[in-house]
Design a protein around this motif. Structure first.
Motif, PDB file in Angstrom:
ATOM      1  N   HIS A  43       0.869  -1.176   0.000  1.00 41.78           N
ATOM      2  CA  HIS A  43       0.000   0.000   0.000  1.00 41.78           C
ATOM      3  C   HIS A  43       0.905   1.223   0.000  1.00 41.78           C
ATOM      4  O   HIS A  43       1.973   1.223   0.608  1.00 41.78           O
ATOM      5  CB  HIS A  43      -0.850   0.071   1.274  1.00 41.78           C
ATOM      6  CG  HIS A  43      -1.883  -0.989   1.408  1.00 41.78           C
ATOM      7  ND1 HIS A  43      -2.721  -1.384   0.398  1.00 41.78           N
ATOM      8  CD2 HIS A  43      -2.235  -1.743   2.465  1.00 41.78           C
ATOM      9  CE1 HIS A  43      -3.542  -2.317   0.831  1.00 41.78           C
ATOM     10  NE2 HIS A  43      -3.251  -2.569   2.091  1.00 41.78           N
ATOM     11  N   LYS A  44       0.480   2.252  -0.687  1.00 37.36           N
ATOM     12  CA  LYS A  44       1.215   3.509  -0.633  1.00 37.36           C
ATOM     13  C   LYS A  44       0.303   4.650  -1.029  1.00 37.36           C
ATOM     14  O   LYS A  44      -0.717   4.456  -1.687  1.00 37.36           O
ATOM     15  CB  LYS A  44       2.460   3.481  -1.505  1.00 37.36           C
ATOM     16  CG  LYS A  44       2.225   3.098  -2.944  1.00 37.36           C
ATOM     17  CD  LYS A  44       3.545   2.955  -3.655  1.00 37.36           C
ATOM     18  CE  LYS A  44       3.388   1.939  -4.781  1.00 37.36           C
ATOM     19  NZ  LYS A  44       4.638   1.505  -5.294  1.00 37.36           N
ATOM     20  N   ILE A  45       0.659   5.843  -0.622  1.00 35.02           N
ATOM     21  CA  ILE A  45      -0.103   7.029  -0.980  1.00 35.02           C
ATOM     22  C   ILE A  45       0.222   7.353  -2.425  1.00 35.02           C
ATOM     23  O   ILE A  45       1.389   7.475  -2.800  1.00 35.02           O
ATOM     24  CB  ILE A  45       0.227   8.195  -0.030  1.00 35.02           C
ATOM     25  CG1 ILE A  45      -0.168   7.803   1.397  1.00 35.02           C
ATOM     26  CG2 ILE A  45      -0.453   9.475  -0.469  1.00 35.02           C
ATOM     27  CD1 ILE A  45       0.253   8.772   2.456  1.00 35.02           C
ATOM     28  N   SER A  46      -0.807   7.499  -3.251  1.00 38.49           N
ATOM     29  CA  SER A  46      -0.601   7.603  -4.689  1.00 38.49           C
ATOM     30  C   SER A  46      -0.104   8.965  -5.159  1.00 38.49           C
ATOM     31  O   SER A  46       0.480   9.073  -6.220  1.00 38.49           O
ATOM     32  CB  SER A  46      -1.897   7.258  -5.423  1.00 38.49           C
ATOM     33  OG  SER A  46      -2.920   8.149  -5.049  1.00 38.49           O
ATOM     34  N   VAL A  47      -0.336  10.004  -4.398  1.00 38.65           N
ATOM     35  CA  VAL A  47       0.093  11.333  -4.814  1.00 38.65           C
ATOM     36  C   VAL A  47       1.339  11.718  -4.026  1.00 38.65           C
ATOM     37  O   VAL A  47       1.313  11.734  -2.796  1.00 38.65           O
ATOM     38  CB  VAL A  47      -1.032  12.372  -4.554  1.00 38.65           C
ATOM     39  CG1 VAL A  47      -0.578  13.757  -4.962  1.00 38.65           C
ATOM     40  CG2 VAL A  47      -2.290  11.981  -5.283  1.00 38.65           C
ATOM     41  N   PRO A  48       2.442  12.006  -4.714  1.00 41.71           N
ATOM     42  CA  PRO A  48       3.656  12.377  -3.982  1.00 41.71           C
ATOM     43  C   PRO A  48       3.479  13.695  -3.233  1.00 41.71           C
ATOM     44  O   PRO A  48       2.765  14.591  -3.680  1.00 41.71           O
ATOM     45  CB  PRO A  48       4.721  12.504  -5.075  1.00 41.71           C
ATOM     46  CG  PRO A  48       3.990  12.609  -6.361  1.00 41.71           C
ATOM     47  CD  PRO A  48       2.623  12.031  -6.156  1.00 41.71           C
ATOM     48  N   ILE A  49       4.145  13.804  -2.111  1.00 42.14           N
ATOM     49  CA  ILE A  49       4.110  15.016  -1.314  1.00 42.14           C
ATOM     50  C   ILE A  49       5.043  16.033  -1.963  1.00 42.14           C
ATOM     51  O   ILE A  49       6.210  15.725  -2.222  1.00 42.14           O
ATOM     52  CB  ILE A  49       4.542  14.726   0.135  1.00 42.14           C
ATOM     53  CG1 ILE A  49       3.575  13.735   0.767  1.00 42.14           C
ATOM     54  CG2 ILE A  49       4.634  16.017   0.945  1.00 42.14           C
ATOM     55  CD1 ILE A  49       4.022  13.225   2.107  1.00 42.14           C
ATOM     56  N   PRO A  50       4.545  17.247  -2.237  1.00 44.68           N
ATOM     57  CA  PRO A  50       5.417  18.243  -2.878  1.00 44.68           C
ATOM     58  C   PRO A  50       6.549  18.659  -1.935  1.00 44.68           C
ATOM     59  O   PRO A  50       6.316  18.998  -0.784  1.00 44.68           O
ATOM     60  CB  PRO A  50       4.481  19.423  -3.165  1.00 44.68           C
ATOM     61  CG  PRO A  50       3.309  19.231  -2.258  1.00 44.68           C
ATOM     62  CD  PRO A  50       3.210  17.758  -1.972  1.00 44.68           C
ATOM     63  N   VAL A  51       7.761  18.607  -2.436  1.00 42.12           N
ATOM     64  CA  VAL A  51       8.916  18.948  -1.606  1.00 42.12           C
ATOM     65  C   VAL A  51       9.447  20.345  -1.904  1.00 42.12           C
ATOM     66  O   VAL A  51      10.327  20.824  -1.221  1.00 42.12           O
ATOM     67  CB  VAL A  51      10.060  17.925  -1.781  1.00 42.12           C
ATOM     68  CG1 VAL A  51       9.666  16.589  -1.219  1.00 42.12           C
ATOM     69  CG2 VAL A  51      10.468  17.814  -3.223  1.00 42.12           C
TER      70      VAL A  51
END
Length: 78
Positions: A43-51
């Motif tokens: 499982h993973k969060i599909s939208v990357p976190i903006p860095v």
């Protein structure tokens, strides 16, 4: 009105209330299976976190103040 949800692991019906200890899961087994899937990165969060978003000094100061006020870990012994 009683809210009923499906267990994310086995789809069994779970009543959403304080006495449902493992909600939204039906039991500890389903809860641990799901945790294992997250740990295995199934499982993973599909939208990357903006860095690239900038954090201002004001934001850092506010976070530091919040941590110091609400976290007893950093309190020096008397």
């Amino acid at each position: 009105m009683t809210l009923k949800v499906s267990c994310p692991q086995c789809q069994k019906t779970v009543i959403w209330q304080a006495s449902s200890e493992f909600r939204p899961f039906c039991c500890k087994r389903c809860q641990l299976l799901d945790l294992g899937e997250w740990a295995d990165e199934s499982h993973k969060i599909s939208v990357p976190i903006p860095v690239d978003s900038a954090i201002s000094q004001e934001m850092l100061d506010a976070m530091e103040d919040d941590i110091l006020l609400n976290n007893n870990f950093f309190v020096e012994p008397e």
